[in-house]
Design an enzyme around this catalytic site. Structure first.
Site, PDB file in Angstrom:
ATOM      1  N   GLY A   1      62.142  51.058  31.531  1.00 28.09           N
ATOM      2  CA  GLY A   1      63.463  50.729  32.051  1.00 28.09           C
ATOM      3  C   GLY A   1      63.823  49.264  31.872  1.00 28.09           C
TER       4      GLY A   1
ATOM      5  N   HIS B   1      27.101  55.507  69.082  1.00 32.94           N
ATOM      6  CA  HIS B   1      25.766  55.175  68.579  1.00 32.94           C
ATOM      7  C   HIS B   1      25.177  56.399  67.880  1.00 32.94           C
ATOM      8  CE1 HIS B   1      21.787  53.416  68.363  1.00 32.94           C
ATOM      9  NE2 HIS B   1      21.308  54.564  68.819  1.00 32.94           N
TER      10      HIS B   1
ATOM     11  N   ASP C   1      52.660  43.423  42.912  1.00 31.50           N
ATOM     12  CA  ASP C   1      51.993  42.376  42.127  1.00 31.50           C
ATOM     13  C   ASP C   1      52.970  41.436  41.423  1.00 31.50           C
ATOM     14  OD1 ASP C   1      49.561  43.438  42.804  1.00 31.50           O
ATOM     15  OD2 ASP C   1      48.885  43.836  40.752  1.00 31.50           O
TER      16      ASP C   1
ATOM     17  N   ALA D   1      37.472  38.691  33.062  1.00 30.23           N
ATOM     18  CA  ALA D   1      37.984  39.053  34.392  1.00 30.23           C
ATOM     19  C   ALA D   1      38.447  37.784  35.082  1.00 30.23           C
ATOM     20  CB  ALA D   1      36.894  39.766  35.188  1.00 30.23           C
ATOM     21  N   THR D   2      39.446  37.154  34.480  1.00 28.03           N
ATOM     22  CA  THR D   2      39.901  35.850  34.965  1.00 28.03           C
ATOM     23  C   THR D   2      41.239  35.957  35.704  1.00 28.03           C
ATOM     24  OG1 THR D   2      40.721  35.515  32.718  1.00 28.03           O
ATOM     25  CG2 THR D   2      38.666  34.431  33.288  1.00 28.03           C
TER      26      THR D   2
ATOM     27  N   VAL E   1      34.398  28.413  29.948  1.00 30.85           N
ATOM     28  CA  VAL E   1      34.334  29.136  28.672  1.00 30.85           C
ATOM     29  C   VAL E   1      35.324  28.492  27.693  1.00 30.85           C
ATOM     30  CG1 VAL E   1      34.836  31.344  27.542  1.00 30.85           C
ATOM     31  CG2 VAL E   1      33.487  31.293  29.665  1.00 30.85           C
TER      32      VAL E   1
ATOM     33  N   GLU F   1      59.151  55.239  35.111  1.00 32.61           N
ATOM     34  CA  GLU F   1      57.768  54.900  34.731  1.00 32.61           C
ATOM     35  C   GLU F   1      57.596  55.130  33.236  1.00 32.61           C
ATOM     36  OE1 GLU F   1      54.878  53.448  36.242  1.00 32.61           O
ATOM     37  OE2 GLU F   1      54.501  53.495  34.084  1.00 32.61           O
TER      38      GLU F   1
END
Ligand SMILES: Cc1cc2nc3c(=O)[nH]c(=O)nc-3n(C[C@H](O)[C@H](O)[C@H](O)COP(=O)(O)OP(=O)(O)OC[C@H]3O[C@@H](n4cnc5c(N)ncnc54)[C@H](O)[C@@H]3O)c2cc1C
Length: 462
Positions: A115, A441, A309, A266-267, A233, A33
């Site tokens: 790395g 409930h 990701d 935020a695209t 945009v 990391e």
């Protein structure tokens, strides 16, 4: 030079979970990391800090809007932004230190630094080269921007900058009405910013259930967010303290300008593979910059795997975690598995939005005969008591077999409620199975049961 069974590059939810599972399965494992702290995007600049700010700003919203009606009188709290950021930092630290503890407990070596893979079987960190029978790339993603939009992380920011602004802006423009834009837009709207969301499409949260999209946008509007839809945009212009957002309306090509103190871009996000040396390795990539893998998370180079990701699929922490566990099992000679049909998606606004499985649009497109069971939180006693009656649970089931095909929830604790349906789907349950299960409930989860009942003979409380 150290020698390992597995070296994982990246310690996000994909990488750290994979490392721990590898160690649990008896493998000698290290995780590389480059950041100062473990946990990747999710713990440092993603899921965790955004949820801390959502929680704090929601508390303020409750105090301002609902306390008096419950007989809680007095001055509403004011915002100490510096302290809120400290709370967020403390939350991050607790979580990242937790991963450090888990690494020590499971004897996972943390190789500190960036790395690269000079050849299959070798990972270079700084000047040191380590040997690894298997390498797993879990290098994650980074924000994607638009042409003409220059990010400085001060005035024009990505989500990373938006989590540590110097002050709460008076005017914020959010480019993109996806999950991240709406979560962070909600935070600042609750803290007092005038928030305008500019979206290219005609709907918010693309890909979600159309009815949820409409209800969600209506609720966000009621909370003060403004929307400019169908707007492309063109560029941003910024000084040290202000920005202008130029956009064109798609319907008539008319050009407009918005002023802002902060612009949040935020695209979406794109895979991060910089510095790994993948070109020289000849590793096969998709046209979208993702590492290509087969159903065992193996890349085109033997001994090198990829998860999270950086490969195809929804960019979600829990999807990366599941792949991390499954890839560890593959490497250990077992049969790792991820059910991509049952990966929930959650938006942590208030109310929350959650979904799993197929949408009505997808079912229609596939020509699949289905039925809909829907129940409004207005009919749920607990939700009414808690000023949380906005929203509904919608369950989609196969018309003839009653098997649950998908669910879409907008309402209180939707992000938790969805898991009942995930488990049901994993077990191939029918809507009737859910409807016949006793639900305590008063709980929000009774709304899930009522929606399941609505797939059959009908709900009781509506
Ligand atoms: C603002 C925001 C909010 C989010 N909220 C949610 C949410 O609520 N729920 C959810 O499911 N998802 C959320 N996400 C998405 C989630 O953060 C990602 O899907 C998840 O972190 C992906 O995990 P990963 O392990 O693939 O990669 P990452 O978490 O991106 O981790 C990759 C790590 O690899 C390291 N790395 C990269 N290259 C190298 C190298 N060469 N050497 C050493 N280290 C390297 C990076 O420094 C990084 O720490 C959010 C994202 C953002 C930005």
């Amino acid at each position: 030079m150290a020698s390992y069974d597995v070296i994982i590059i990246g310690s996000g939810p994909g990488g750290y979970v994979c490392a721990i599972r590898c160690a649990q399965l008896g493998l000698k494992v290290a995780c590389v990391e480059g950041r100062e702290t473990l946990g990747g995007t999710c713990l440092n600049i993603g899921c965790i800090p955004s949820k801390a700010l959502l929680h704090a700003s929601h508390m303020l919203h409750e105090a301002e809007h609902n306390f008096a009606a419950m007989g809680l009188k007095g001055k509403s709290p004011s915002v100490d932004w510096k302290q809120m950021l400290c709370y967020k930092e403390e939350t991050i630290a607790q979580n990242t230190k937790g991963i450090e503890f888990l690494f020590k407990k499971n004897k996972v070596d943390w190789l500190k630094g960036w790395g690269s893979i000079p050849e299959a079987g070798k990972v270079k960190v700084g000047e040191e080269v380590h040997e690894a029978k298997n390498i797993i790339i879990a290098s994650g993603s980074e924000p994607a921007t638009l042409p003409g939009v220059e990010v400085d992380e001060k005035v024009v920011v990505t989500s990373t900058g938006a989590l540590e602004l110097g002050k709460v802006p008076k005017k914020m423009v959010v480019i993109g009405a996806g999950v991240i834009g709406l979560e962070l837009g909600s935070v600042y709207a609750r803290l007092g910013s005038a928030v305008t969301v500019v979206e290219f499409l005609d709907v918010i949260t693309p890909g979600m259930d159309a009815e949820v999209q409409k209800t969600f946008q209506k609720i966000l509007k009621k909370q003060g967010l403004e929307f400019i839809m169908g707007a492309a945009v063109q560029k941003t212009e910024s000084t040290k303290t202000k920005a202008k957002v130029h956009y064109k309306l798609r319907q008539d090509d008319s050009e407009h300008i918005l002023d802002a103190d902060t612009v949040l871009v935020a695209t979406g996000r794109k895979p991060y593979t910089q510095g790994l040396g993948l070109d020289a390795l000849g590793l096969k990539m998709s046209s979208r910059g993702q590492i290509e893998v087969n159903d065992k998370w193996e890349t085109s180079v033997p001994g090198i795997y990829a998860i999270g990701d950086v490969i195809d699929g929804p960019m979600l922490a829990h999807k990366a975690e599941d792949e991390g566990m499954a890839a560890a099992e593959q490497v250990a000679g077992k049969h790792g598995h991820v059910n991509y049909g049952v990966i929930p998606g959650v938006i942590y606004t208030h109310p929350e939005v959650a979904n799993v499985g197929l949408t009505e649009d997808a079912l229609k497109e596939a020509g699949h005969a289905y039925k809909v069971g829907k129940f409004s939180f207005m009919g749920n006693g607990r939700a009414k008591a808690n000023f949380a009656g906005d929203g509904f649970v919608k369950i989609l089931a196969d018309k003839s077999t009653d098997r649950i095909l998908g669910a879409h929830i907008i309402g209180p604790a939707a992000g938790d409620l969805i898991h009942e349906i995930c488990v049901a789907m994993e077990f191939g349950a029918s809507a009737q199975d859910l409807a016949m299960t006793c639900h305590a409930h008063p709980t929000y989860s009774e709304a899930v049961r009522e929606a399941a009942l609505a797939c059959g003979d009908g709900p009781i409380h509506m």
